[in-house]
Design a protein around this motif. Structure first.
Motif, PDB file in Angstrom:
ATOM      1  N   ALA A 138       0.845  -1.194   0.000  1.00 34.43           N
ATOM      2  CA  ALA A 138       0.000   0.000   0.000  1.00 34.43           C
ATOM      3  C   ALA A 138       0.880   1.243   0.000  1.00 34.43           C
ATOM      4  O   ALA A 138       2.091   1.162   0.210  1.00 34.43           O
ATOM      5  CB  ALA A 138      -0.913   0.005   1.217  1.00 34.43           C
TER       6      ALA A 138
ATOM      7  N   GLU B 290      -4.358   2.706   3.993  1.00 31.44           N
ATOM      8  CA  GLU B 290      -4.647   1.887   2.809  1.00 31.44           C
ATOM      9  C   GLU B 290      -4.238   0.431   3.053  1.00 31.44           C
ATOM     10  O   GLU B 290      -4.937  -0.494   2.639  1.00 31.44           O
ATOM     11  CB  GLU B 290      -3.901   2.437   1.589  1.00 31.44           C
ATOM     12  CG  GLU B 290      -4.177   1.647   0.322  1.00 31.44           C
ATOM     13  CD  GLU B 290      -3.341   2.118  -0.867  1.00 31.44           C
ATOM     14  OE1 GLU B 290      -3.589   1.592  -1.967  1.00 31.44           O
ATOM     15  OE2 GLU B 290      -2.448   2.971  -0.710  1.00 31.44           O
ATOM     16  N   LEU B 291      -3.121   0.233   3.752  1.00 27.72           N
ATOM     17  CA  LEU B 291      -2.675  -1.126   4.060  1.00 27.72           C
ATOM     18  C   LEU B 291      -3.706  -1.853   4.903  1.00 27.72           C
ATOM     19  O   LEU B 291      -4.032  -3.008   4.636  1.00 27.72           O
ATOM     20  CB  LEU B 291      -1.317  -1.103   4.770  1.00 27.72           C
ATOM     21  CG  LEU B 291      -0.734  -2.474   5.128  1.00 27.72           C
ATOM     22  CD1 LEU B 291      -0.477  -3.306   3.875  1.00 27.72           C
ATOM     23  CD2 LEU B 291       0.546  -2.315   5.940  1.00 27.72           C
TER      24      LEU B 291
ATOM     25  N   LYS C 259      -6.579  -2.898   2.746  1.00 25.68           N
ATOM     26  CA  LYS C 259      -6.214  -4.005   1.861  1.00 25.68           C
ATOM     27  C   LYS C 259      -6.056  -5.314   2.627  1.00 25.68           C
ATOM     28  O   LYS C 259      -6.348  -6.383   2.092  1.00 25.68           O
ATOM     29  CB  LYS C 259      -4.936  -3.663   1.097  1.00 25.68           C
ATOM     30  CG  LYS C 259      -5.142  -2.658  -0.007  1.00 25.68           C
ATOM     31  CD  LYS C 259      -3.862  -2.465  -0.792  1.00 25.68           C
ATOM     32  CE  LYS C 259      -4.081  -1.675  -2.056  1.00 25.68           C
ATOM     33  NZ  LYS C 259      -2.855  -1.609  -2.881  1.00 25.68           N
TER      34      LYS C 259
END
Length: 79
Positions: A58, A63-64, A67
């Protein structure tokens, strides 16, 4: 199957560490931290983790986390 999320200690920036700590609070997720996961090129580029052996990358910690949850949802469907 309980998902396994693995982190490289060399990639634990403050935002990734926050994600790791948040995931550790969930008893339905196994979280491990290693000295090295052998993905040095990926590790140097930005936040990443491994979910059940699959590399997740990411651009940011937030965002990580999204995901990681998405990967766990997709893997749950497959099993």
């Amino acid at each position: 199957m309980i998902p396994l999320v693995e982190f490289c200690i060399n990639n634990l920036t403050p935002d990734v560490l926050e994600i790791k700590n948040k995931l550790e609070q969930d008893p339905g997720i196994d979280v491990l931290e290693y000295g090295c996961l052998g993905n040095c090129g990926i590790c140097a580029q930005g936040p990443y983790a491994m979910v059940n052996g699959e590399v997740i990358t990411a651009n940011s910690g937030e965002e990580l986390l999204q995901k990681i949850y998405q990967a766990m949802d997709e893997m749950e469907v497959r099993y």
